[in-house]
Design a protein around this motif. Structure first.
Motif, PDB file in Angstrom:
ATOM      1  N   UNK A 293      28.196 -62.976  -7.452  1.00 19.61           N
ATOM      2  CA  UNK A 293      27.209 -62.296  -8.288  1.00 19.61           C
ATOM      3  C   UNK A 293      27.633 -61.839  -9.476  1.00 19.61           C
ATOM      4  N   UNK A 294      28.706 -61.287  -9.798  1.00 20.03           N
ATOM      5  CA  UNK A 294      29.200 -60.859 -11.042  1.00 20.03           C
ATOM      6  C   UNK A 294      29.247 -62.068 -12.089  1.00 20.03           C
ATOM      7  N   UNK A 295      29.822 -63.177 -11.469  1.00 22.43           N
ATOM      8  CA  UNK A 295      30.149 -64.521 -12.356  1.00 22.43           C
ATOM      9  C   UNK A 295      28.830 -64.845 -12.840  1.00 22.43           C
ATOM     10  N   UNK A 296      27.624 -64.937 -11.789  1.00 26.36           N
ATOM     11  CA  UNK A 296      26.385 -65.478 -11.903  1.00 26.36           C
ATOM     12  C   UNK A 296      25.792 -64.569 -13.266  1.00 26.36           C
ATOM     13  N   UNK A 297      25.969 -63.353 -13.025  1.00 27.88           N
ATOM     14  CA  UNK A 297      25.400 -62.522 -13.952  1.00 27.88           C
ATOM     15  C   UNK A 297      25.930 -62.665 -15.604  1.00 27.88           C
ATOM     16  N   UNK A 298      27.116 -62.920 -15.532  1.00 27.37           N
ATOM     17  CA  UNK A 298      27.717 -63.085 -16.926  1.00 27.37           C
ATOM     18  C   UNK A 298      27.309 -64.470 -17.465  1.00 27.37           C
ATOM     19  N   UNK A 299      27.398 -65.303 -16.532  1.00 32.05           N
ATOM     20  CA  UNK A 299      27.258 -66.799 -17.009  1.00 32.05           C
ATOM     21  C   UNK A 299      25.623 -66.819 -17.504  1.00 32.05           C
ATOM     22  N   UNK A 300      24.662 -66.108 -17.094  1.00 36.88           N
ATOM     23  CA  UNK A 300      23.471 -66.063 -17.413  1.00 36.88           C
ATOM     24  C   UNK A 300      23.193 -65.375 -18.692  1.00 36.88           C
ATOM     25  N   UNK A 301      23.925 -64.270 -18.946  1.00 44.01           N
ATOM     26  CA  UNK A 301      23.981 -63.295 -20.063  1.00 44.01           C
ATOM     27  C   UNK A 301      24.461 -64.224 -21.123  1.00 44.01           C
ATOM     28  N   UNK A 302      25.535 -64.750 -20.984  1.00 42.20           N
ATOM     29  CA  UNK A 302      26.291 -65.658 -21.963  1.00 42.20           C
ATOM     30  C   UNK A 302      25.518 -66.768 -22.362  1.00 42.20           C
ATOM     31  N   UNK A 303      24.819 -67.469 -21.515  1.00 52.66           N
ATOM     32  CA  UNK A 303      24.199 -68.531 -21.891  1.00 52.66           C
ATOM     33  C   UNK A 303      23.024 -68.284 -22.484  1.00 52.66           C
ATOM     34  N   UNK A 304      22.119 -67.309 -22.323  1.00 58.45           N
ATOM     35  CA  UNK A 304      21.092 -66.636 -23.083  1.00 58.45           C
ATOM     36  C   UNK A 304      21.516 -66.303 -24.316  1.00 58.45           C
ATOM     37  N   UNK A 305      22.719 -65.554 -24.473  1.00 61.97           N
ATOM     38  CA  UNK A 305      23.188 -65.266 -25.945  1.00 61.97           C
ATOM     39  C   UNK A 305      23.493 -66.382 -26.867  1.00 61.97           C
ATOM     40  N   UNK A 306      23.932 -67.316 -26.281  1.00 61.89           N
ATOM     41  CA  UNK A 306      24.411 -68.511 -27.117  1.00 61.89           C
ATOM     42  C   UNK A 306      23.221 -69.401 -27.089  1.00 61.89           C
ATOM     43  N   UNK A 307      21.816 -69.376 -26.452  1.00 63.87           N
ATOM     44  CA  UNK A 307      20.731 -70.248 -26.785  1.00 63.87           C
ATOM     45  C   UNK A 307      20.131 -70.144 -28.087  1.00 63.87           C
ATOM     46  N   UNK A 308      19.524 -71.387 -28.416  1.00 68.13           N
ATOM     47  CA  UNK A 308      19.023 -71.251 -29.871  1.00 68.13           C
ATOM     48  C   UNK A 308      18.202 -70.380 -30.544  1.00 68.13           C
ATOM     49  N   UNK A 309      17.231 -69.607 -29.387  1.00 68.79           N
ATOM     50  CA  UNK A 309      16.579 -68.453 -29.749  1.00 68.79           C
ATOM     51  C   UNK A 309      17.139 -67.276 -29.957  1.00 68.79           C
ATOM     52  N   UNK A 310      18.352 -67.022 -29.438  1.00 69.54           N
ATOM     53  CA  UNK A 310      19.123 -65.569 -29.382  1.00 69.54           C
ATOM     54  C   UNK A 310      20.423 -65.875 -30.245  1.00 69.54           C
ATOM     55  N   UNK A 311      20.704 -67.230 -30.750  1.00 66.42           N
ATOM     56  CA  UNK A 311      22.052 -67.434 -31.246  1.00 66.42           C
ATOM     57  C   UNK A 311      22.309 -66.215 -32.401  1.00 66.42           C
ATOM     58  N   UNK A 312      21.178 -66.276 -33.594  1.00 68.53           N
ATOM     59  CA  UNK A 312      21.505 -65.470 -34.671  1.00 68.53           C
ATOM     60  C   UNK A 312      21.409 -64.091 -34.140  1.00 68.53           C
ATOM     61  N   UNK A 313      20.569 -63.445 -33.335  1.00 67.11           N
ATOM     62  CA  UNK A 313      20.521 -62.242 -33.143  1.00 67.11           C
ATOM     63  C   UNK A 313      21.850 -61.585 -32.136  1.00 67.11           C
ATOM     64  N   UNK A 314      22.413 -62.337 -31.437  1.00 66.50           N
ATOM     65  CA  UNK A 314      23.578 -61.993 -30.728  1.00 66.50           C
ATOM     66  C   UNK A 314      24.766 -62.460 -31.313  1.00 66.50           C
ATOM     67  N   UNK A 315      25.001 -63.710 -31.007  1.00 67.35           N
ATOM     68  CA  UNK A 315      26.352 -64.546 -31.368  1.00 67.35           C
ATOM     69  C   UNK A 315      26.732 -64.189 -32.562  1.00 67.35           C
ATOM     70  N   UNK A 316      25.919 -64.462 -33.558  1.00 69.04           N
ATOM     71  CA  UNK A 316      26.407 -64.402 -34.976  1.00 69.04           C
ATOM     72  C   UNK A 316      26.665 -62.896 -35.364  1.00 69.04           C
ATOM     73  N   UNK A 317      25.607 -62.129 -35.025  1.00 70.99           N
ATOM     74  CA  UNK A 317      25.826 -60.753 -35.101  1.00 70.99           C
ATOM     75  C   UNK A 317      27.209 -60.091 -34.600  1.00 70.99           C
ATOM     76  N   UNK A 318      27.535 -60.766 -33.472  1.00 68.68           N
ATOM     77  CA  UNK A 318      28.708 -60.185 -32.635  1.00 68.68           C
ATOM     78  C   UNK A 318      29.924 -60.661 -33.412  1.00 68.68           C
TER      79      UNK A 318
END
Length: 359
Positions: free
Chosen positions: A181-206
Protein backbone atom coordinates in the motif's frame (compact mmCIF):
# COMPACT_ATOMS: atom_id res chain seq x y z
CA UNK A 1 37.69 -10.82 9.13
CA UNK A 2 34.82 -8.30 9.39
CA UNK A 3 31.28 -9.56 9.09
CA UNK A 4 28.73 -7.65 7.02
CA UNK A 5 25.01 -7.66 6.44
CA UNK A 6 23.45 -6.01 3.40
CA UNK A 7 20.17 -4.17 3.05
CA UNK A 8 18.33 -5.74 0.13
CA UNK A 9 15.05 -4.54 -1.41
CA UNK A 10 13.47 -7.98 -1.22
CA UNK A 11 10.49 -7.18 -3.42
CA UNK A 12 12.58 -5.75 -6.24
CA UNK A 13 16.03 -7.30 -5.92
CA UNK A 14 18.21 -6.17 -8.79
CA UNK A 15 19.56 -8.76 -11.22
CA UNK A 16 22.68 -6.61 -11.66
CA UNK A 17 25.67 -7.55 -9.53
CA UNK A 18 25.94 -4.85 -6.83
CA UNK A 19 29.21 -2.95 -6.71
CA UNK A 20 29.63 -2.51 -2.94
CA UNK A 21 29.57 -6.19 -1.84
CA UNK A 22 32.20 -6.91 -4.50
CA UNK A 23 34.46 -4.16 -3.14
CA UNK A 24 33.95 -5.39 0.42
CA UNK A 25 34.90 -8.94 -0.52
CA UNK A 26 38.02 -7.65 -2.25
CA UNK A 27 38.93 -5.90 1.01
CA UNK A 28 38.57 -9.17 2.95
CA UNK A 29 35.04 -8.81 4.28
CA UNK A 30 32.67 -11.76 4.71
CA UNK A 31 29.06 -11.12 3.69
CA UNK A 32 26.81 -12.77 6.26
CA UNK A 33 23.39 -12.19 4.77
CA UNK A 34 20.58 -9.79 3.90
CA UNK A 35 18.50 -7.57 6.15
CA UNK A 36 14.84 -6.57 6.27
CA UNK A 37 13.86 -3.14 4.97
CA UNK A 38 10.87 -1.11 3.88
CA UNK A 39 9.58 -2.19 0.48
CA UNK A 40 11.52 -0.32 -2.21
CA UNK A 41 13.12 1.66 0.63
CA UNK A 42 9.88 3.62 1.08
CA UNK A 43 9.32 4.31 4.75
CA UNK A 44 10.73 5.87 7.91
CA UNK A 45 9.78 3.20 10.45
CA UNK A 46 10.51 -0.09 8.64
CA UNK A 47 6.92 -1.26 8.91
CA UNK A 48 6.25 -1.55 5.15
CA UNK A 49 7.83 -4.93 4.51
CA UNK A 50 6.50 -8.28 3.38
CA UNK A 51 8.55 -9.81 6.20
CA UNK A 52 6.91 -7.68 8.88
CA UNK A 53 8.27 -4.76 10.89
CA UNK A 54 11.81 -4.66 12.26
CA UNK A 55 11.86 -4.61 16.07
CA UNK A 56 14.39 -2.33 17.73
CA UNK A 57 16.89 -4.58 19.57
CA UNK A 58 17.63 -1.95 22.23
CA UNK A 59 14.72 -3.43 24.22
CA UNK A 60 12.83 -6.12 22.31
CA UNK A 61 10.08 -6.40 24.93
CA UNK A 62 9.15 -2.75 24.39
CA UNK A 63 8.47 -3.45 20.69
CA UNK A 64 9.71 -0.19 19.22
CA UNK A 65 10.48 0.71 15.62
CA UNK A 66 14.04 0.41 14.36
CA UNK A 67 13.52 3.27 11.89
CA UNK A 68 13.57 3.01 8.15
CA UNK A 69 14.11 2.22 5.55
CA UNK A 70 17.47 0.67 6.54
CA UNK A 71 16.07 -0.51 9.87
CA UNK A 72 17.20 -4.11 9.41
CA UNK A 73 20.80 -3.01 8.89
CA UNK A 74 20.75 -0.76 11.95
CA UNK A 75 19.10 -3.46 14.08
CA UNK A 76 21.66 -6.06 12.99
CA UNK A 77 24.54 -3.80 14.00
CA UNK A 78 22.87 -2.83 17.30
CA UNK A 79 22.22 -6.50 18.13
CA UNK A 80 25.88 -7.39 17.49
CA UNK A 81 25.07 -9.68 14.57
CA UNK A 82 27.75 -8.07 12.40
CA UNK A 83 30.60 -5.57 12.46
CA UNK A 84 28.97 -3.28 9.94
CA UNK A 85 26.09 -3.19 7.48
CA UNK A 86 25.25 -1.38 4.28
CA UNK A 87 22.08 0.60 3.72
CA UNK A 88 20.65 3.18 1.38
CA UNK A 89 19.60 6.71 2.27
CA UNK A 90 17.16 8.83 0.26
CA UNK A 91 15.91 11.25 2.91
CA UNK A 92 17.27 9.83 6.15
CA UNK A 93 16.96 6.06 5.76
CA UNK A 94 20.37 5.41 7.32
CA UNK A 95 20.59 8.24 9.85
CA UNK A 96 17.11 7.78 11.32
CA UNK A 97 17.55 4.03 12.06
CA UNK A 98 21.03 4.78 13.42
CA UNK A 99 19.51 7.30 15.83
CA UNK A 100 16.68 4.99 16.93
CA UNK A 101 18.94 1.95 17.43
CA UNK A 102 21.94 3.71 18.96
CA UNK A 103 24.53 3.03 16.24
CA UNK A 104 26.59 5.16 13.86
CA UNK A 105 25.21 5.80 10.36
CA UNK A 106 26.87 7.63 7.46
CA UNK A 107 25.18 9.07 4.38
CA UNK A 108 28.16 10.07 2.21
CA UNK A 109 28.27 12.95 -0.24
CA UNK A 110 25.93 12.23 -3.17
CA UNK A 111 27.79 10.46 -5.95
CA UNK A 112 30.82 9.25 -4.00
CA UNK A 113 29.68 5.65 -3.58
CA UNK A 114 28.49 3.62 -6.54
CA UNK A 115 24.82 2.64 -6.63
CA UNK A 116 25.35 0.10 -9.39
CA UNK A 117 23.01 -2.81 -8.66
CA UNK A 118 20.78 -0.78 -6.31
CA UNK A 119 17.17 -0.37 -7.40
CA UNK A 120 16.51 3.34 -7.74
CA UNK A 121 13.91 5.09 -5.59
CA UNK A 122 14.68 8.81 -6.15
CA UNK A 123 17.63 8.96 -8.50
CA UNK A 124 18.90 12.41 -7.54
CA UNK A 125 18.76 11.58 -3.81
CA UNK A 126 19.63 7.88 -3.38
CA UNK A 127 22.93 7.19 -1.63
CA UNK A 128 24.59 4.00 -0.42
CA UNK A 129 25.91 4.31 3.13
CA UNK A 130 27.38 2.49 6.10
CA UNK A 131 26.18 1.59 9.61
CA UNK A 132 28.47 0.33 12.38
CA UNK A 133 28.88 0.38 16.15
CA UNK A 134 31.47 3.17 16.12
CA UNK A 135 32.81 5.89 13.83
CA UNK A 136 36.15 4.16 13.26
CA UNK A 137 34.47 1.11 11.74
CA UNK A 138 32.28 3.29 9.54
CA UNK A 139 35.38 5.17 8.41
CA UNK A 140 37.21 1.94 7.56
CA UNK A 141 34.32 0.56 5.51
CA UNK A 142 33.74 3.86 3.77
CA UNK A 143 37.40 3.97 2.75
CA UNK A 144 37.12 0.50 1.22
CA UNK A 145 34.09 1.25 -0.96
CA UNK A 146 34.70 4.91 -1.82
CA UNK A 147 35.78 4.18 -5.37
CA UNK A 148 34.64 5.60 -8.68
CA UNK A 149 32.48 3.26 -10.76
CA UNK A 150 31.84 4.04 -14.42
CA UNK A 151 28.86 1.65 -14.38
CA UNK A 152 27.02 4.27 -12.30
CA UNK A 153 26.64 7.70 -13.98
CA UNK A 154 26.03 9.39 -10.62
CA UNK A 155 29.31 7.94 -9.32
CA UNK A 156 30.98 9.99 -12.05
CA UNK A 157 29.61 13.11 -10.36
CA UNK A 158 26.90 13.69 -12.97
CA UNK A 159 23.58 14.21 -11.25
CA UNK A 160 20.53 12.76 -12.93
CA UNK A 161 17.15 14.35 -12.38
CA UNK A 162 13.91 12.45 -12.23
CA UNK A 163 12.10 12.37 -15.55
CA UNK A 164 8.36 12.65 -16.18
CA UNK A 165 6.68 9.29 -16.70
CA UNK A 166 3.76 8.40 -18.92
CA UNK A 167 1.09 6.16 -17.44
CA UNK A 168 0.79 2.81 -19.19
CA UNK A 169 -2.51 0.97 -18.53
CA UNK A 170 -0.65 -2.35 -18.62
CA UNK A 171 1.11 -1.31 -15.40
CA UNK A 172 -2.12 -1.36 -13.42
CA UNK A 173 -2.39 -5.11 -12.91
CA UNK A 174 1.25 -5.85 -12.06
CA UNK A 175 1.59 -2.83 -9.75
CA UNK A 176 -1.67 -3.56 -7.96
CA UNK A 177 -0.83 -7.22 -7.35
CA UNK A 178 2.87 -6.91 -6.55
CA UNK A 179 3.23 -3.71 -4.55
CA UNK A 180 2.32 -2.86 -0.96
CA UNK A 181 0.00 0.00 0.00
CA UNK A 182 2.79 2.47 0.82
CA UNK A 183 4.54 1.90 -2.51
CA UNK A 184 1.27 2.27 -4.42
CA UNK A 185 0.58 5.54 -2.62
CA UNK A 186 3.97 7.00 -3.50
CA UNK A 187 3.84 5.84 -7.11
CA UNK A 188 0.45 7.52 -7.57
CA UNK A 189 1.60 10.75 -5.94
CA UNK A 190 4.83 10.77 -7.92
CA UNK A 191 3.10 10.04 -11.20
CA UNK A 192 0.63 12.85 -10.55
CA UNK A 193 3.37 15.33 -9.65
CA UNK A 194 5.26 14.51 -12.85
CA UNK A 195 2.18 14.60 -15.05
CA UNK A 196 1.79 17.30 -17.70
CA UNK A 197 -0.91 19.16 -15.77
CA UNK A 198 1.01 19.29 -12.49
CA UNK A 199 4.61 19.41 -13.75
CA UNK A 200 5.04 23.20 -13.42
CA UNK A 201 3.22 23.47 -10.09
CA UNK A 202 4.96 20.58 -8.36
CA UNK A 203 8.13 19.29 -10.00
CA UNK A 204 9.60 22.58 -11.21
CA UNK A 205 8.64 24.36 -8.00
CA UNK A 206 10.27 21.59 -6.00
CA UNK A 207 13.46 21.97 -8.04
CA UNK A 208 13.52 25.70 -7.28
CA UNK A 209 13.02 25.08 -3.56
CA UNK A 210 15.75 22.46 -3.64
CA UNK A 211 18.18 24.97 -5.13
CA UNK A 212 17.28 27.44 -2.41
CA UNK A 213 18.09 24.82 0.23
CA UNK A 214 21.45 24.19 -1.43
CA UNK A 215 22.20 27.91 -1.51
CA UNK A 216 21.35 28.25 2.18
CA UNK A 217 23.87 25.53 3.04
CA UNK A 218 26.52 27.12 0.81
CA UNK A 219 26.05 30.46 2.56
CA UNK A 220 26.46 28.81 5.97
CA UNK A 221 29.59 26.77 5.23
CA UNK A 222 33.04 28.36 5.11
CA UNK A 223 34.10 25.79 2.51
CA UNK A 224 32.98 26.49 -1.09
CA UNK A 225 30.89 23.97 -3.00
CA UNK A 226 33.30 22.36 -5.45
CA UNK A 227 30.47 21.02 -7.61
CA UNK A 228 29.78 24.44 -9.07
CA UNK A 229 31.75 25.32 -12.17
CA UNK A 230 32.22 28.34 -14.40
CA UNK A 231 29.23 27.12 -16.41
CA UNK A 232 26.88 27.18 -13.41
CA UNK A 233 24.08 29.73 -13.64
CA UNK A 234 24.11 32.77 -11.36
CA UNK A 235 20.98 31.46 -9.64
CA UNK A 236 22.85 28.30 -8.67
CA UNK A 237 25.87 30.06 -7.21
CA UNK A 238 26.13 30.99 -3.54
CA UNK A 239 29.25 32.43 -1.98
CA UNK A 240 30.55 30.82 1.25
CA UNK A 241 29.66 32.74 4.40
CA UNK A 242 32.19 35.27 5.69
CA UNK A 243 31.74 33.88 9.19
CA UNK A 244 30.84 30.43 7.92
CA UNK A 245 31.19 27.17 9.81
CA UNK A 246 32.92 23.92 8.93
CA UNK A 247 30.07 21.62 9.95
CA UNK A 248 26.52 21.81 11.28
CA UNK A 249 25.36 19.75 14.27
CA UNK A 250 21.72 18.96 15.02
CA UNK A 251 19.51 16.16 16.44
CA UNK A 252 19.15 13.24 14.04
CA UNK A 253 15.47 12.69 14.83
CA UNK A 254 12.54 14.53 16.37
CA UNK A 255 12.08 11.83 19.00
CA UNK A 256 13.21 8.43 20.22
CA UNK A 257 12.00 5.23 18.56
CA UNK A 258 8.16 5.10 18.38
CA UNK A 259 6.24 2.13 19.71
CA UNK A 260 5.24 -0.33 17.00
CA UNK A 261 1.86 -0.92 18.61
CA UNK A 262 1.06 2.78 18.10
CA UNK A 263 2.13 3.03 14.46
CA UNK A 264 0.56 -0.31 13.48
CA UNK A 265 -2.72 0.17 15.33
CA UNK A 266 -5.53 -0.02 12.78
CA UNK A 267 -8.33 -0.09 15.34
CA UNK A 268 -8.36 3.68 15.74
CA UNK A 269 -7.94 6.66 13.45
CA UNK A 270 -4.33 7.77 13.39
CA UNK A 271 -2.61 10.82 11.90
CA UNK A 272 -0.49 9.08 9.26
CA UNK A 273 1.23 12.36 8.42
CA UNK A 274 3.27 11.83 11.57
CA UNK A 275 5.04 8.97 9.79
CA UNK A 276 6.32 11.39 7.16
CA UNK A 277 7.75 13.97 9.58
CA UNK A 278 10.04 11.44 11.24
CA UNK A 279 12.81 12.42 8.83
CA UNK A 280 12.15 16.17 8.75
CA UNK A 281 15.62 16.82 10.21
CA UNK A 282 17.47 14.56 7.80
CA UNK A 283 15.90 15.54 4.47
CA UNK A 284 17.71 18.91 3.99
CA UNK A 285 21.14 17.28 3.76
CA UNK A 286 19.75 14.78 1.25
CA UNK A 287 18.25 17.51 -0.91
CA UNK A 288 21.68 19.14 -1.06
CA UNK A 289 23.67 15.93 -1.50
CA UNK A 290 25.74 16.66 1.60
CA UNK A 291 27.60 14.16 3.82
CA UNK A 292 25.82 13.52 7.11
CA UNK A 293 26.75 11.28 10.03
CA UNK A 294 24.53 10.25 12.94
CA UNK A 295 26.40 9.46 16.16
CA UNK A 296 24.61 8.06 19.24
CA UNK A 297 24.60 10.08 22.44
CA UNK A 298 23.94 8.51 25.81
CA UNK A 299 20.50 9.40 27.12
CA UNK A 300 21.26 9.49 30.84
CA UNK A 301 18.12 11.35 31.92
CA UNK A 302 15.60 9.56 34.11
CA UNK A 303 12.74 11.56 32.65
CA UNK A 304 12.32 13.27 29.32
CA UNK A 305 10.29 16.24 28.20
CA UNK A 306 10.19 16.94 24.49
CA UNK A 307 8.06 18.39 21.73
CA UNK A 308 6.95 16.90 18.43
CA UNK A 309 6.03 18.80 15.27
CA UNK A 310 2.38 18.16 14.51
CA UNK A 311 0.96 19.06 11.12
CA UNK A 312 -2.25 21.07 10.97
CA UNK A 313 -3.96 23.08 8.23
CA UNK A 314 -2.02 26.10 9.45
CA UNK A 315 1.36 24.37 9.22
CA UNK A 316 3.58 22.61 11.72
CA UNK A 317 2.95 23.21 15.43
CA UNK A 318 5.03 22.06 18.38
CA UNK A 319 3.09 19.68 20.58
CA UNK A 320 4.52 19.38 24.07
CA UNK A 321 4.97 15.84 25.38
CA UNK A 322 6.19 14.25 28.57
CA UNK A 323 7.81 10.90 29.13
CA UNK A 324 4.54 8.96 29.23
CA UNK A 325 5.91 6.34 26.83
CA UNK A 326 9.11 5.73 28.79
CA UNK A 327 11.48 7.40 26.32
CA UNK A 328 14.11 8.05 28.99
CA UNK A 329 17.22 6.00 28.35
CA UNK A 330 16.41 5.22 24.71
CA UNK A 331 19.07 6.07 22.11
CA UNK A 332 19.25 9.53 20.61
CA UNK A 333 21.45 10.55 17.71
CA UNK A 334 23.42 13.70 16.87
CA UNK A 335 23.98 14.50 13.19
CA UNK A 336 27.05 16.18 11.74
CA UNK A 337 26.56 17.73 8.28
CA UNK A 338 29.36 19.10 6.12
CA UNK A 339 29.89 20.66 2.72
CA UNK A 340 29.91 18.33 -0.29
CA UNK A 341 33.09 16.24 -0.35
CA UNK A 342 34.07 16.88 3.28
CA UNK A 343 33.20 13.35 4.39
CA UNK A 344 36.52 12.85 6.17
CA UNK A 345 35.99 16.06 8.15
CA UNK A 346 32.49 14.94 9.13
CA UNK A 347 33.88 11.59 10.32
CA UNK A 348 36.61 13.29 12.38
CA UNK A 349 34.07 15.53 14.10
CA UNK A 350 31.93 12.45 14.68
CA UNK A 351 34.82 10.77 16.49
CA UNK A 352 35.15 13.78 18.79
CA UNK A 353 31.44 13.73 19.62
CA UNK A 354 31.67 9.99 20.17
CA UNK A 355 34.45 10.43 22.74
CA UNK A 356 32.53 13.20 24.51
CA UNK A 357 29.45 11.00 24.69
CA UNK A 358 31.38 8.19 26.33
CA UNK A 359 32.67 10.73 28.81
Amino acid sequence: MPLFLLKIHQTCSSQTKPCQPHLLKEAGARIAGKTNCDEFGMGSLNIHSIHGPVINPFDVDSRRAAGGSSGGSAAAVAAGLCDAALGTDTGGSIRLPASYCGVVGLKPSYGLLSRHGVVSYADSLDTVGVLAQNVQKVKKVFGSINKRDFNDPTSCRREQLSKPLRWDPTYAHSRSQGFGSEVKKRILLGTYALGADAFDNYFLQAQRVRQMVRNDFDHVFSIPNVLYTENSSKEDLAEPGVNGVDVLIHPSAIRTAPRLDDVLDTSRERDTLQDYVQDVLTVPASLSGLPALSVPMQNRSKSVAFSLPTYTDGGFLQEARTDEDGDAGWPIGVSIVGQWGTDELVLRVGQVIERLSRG
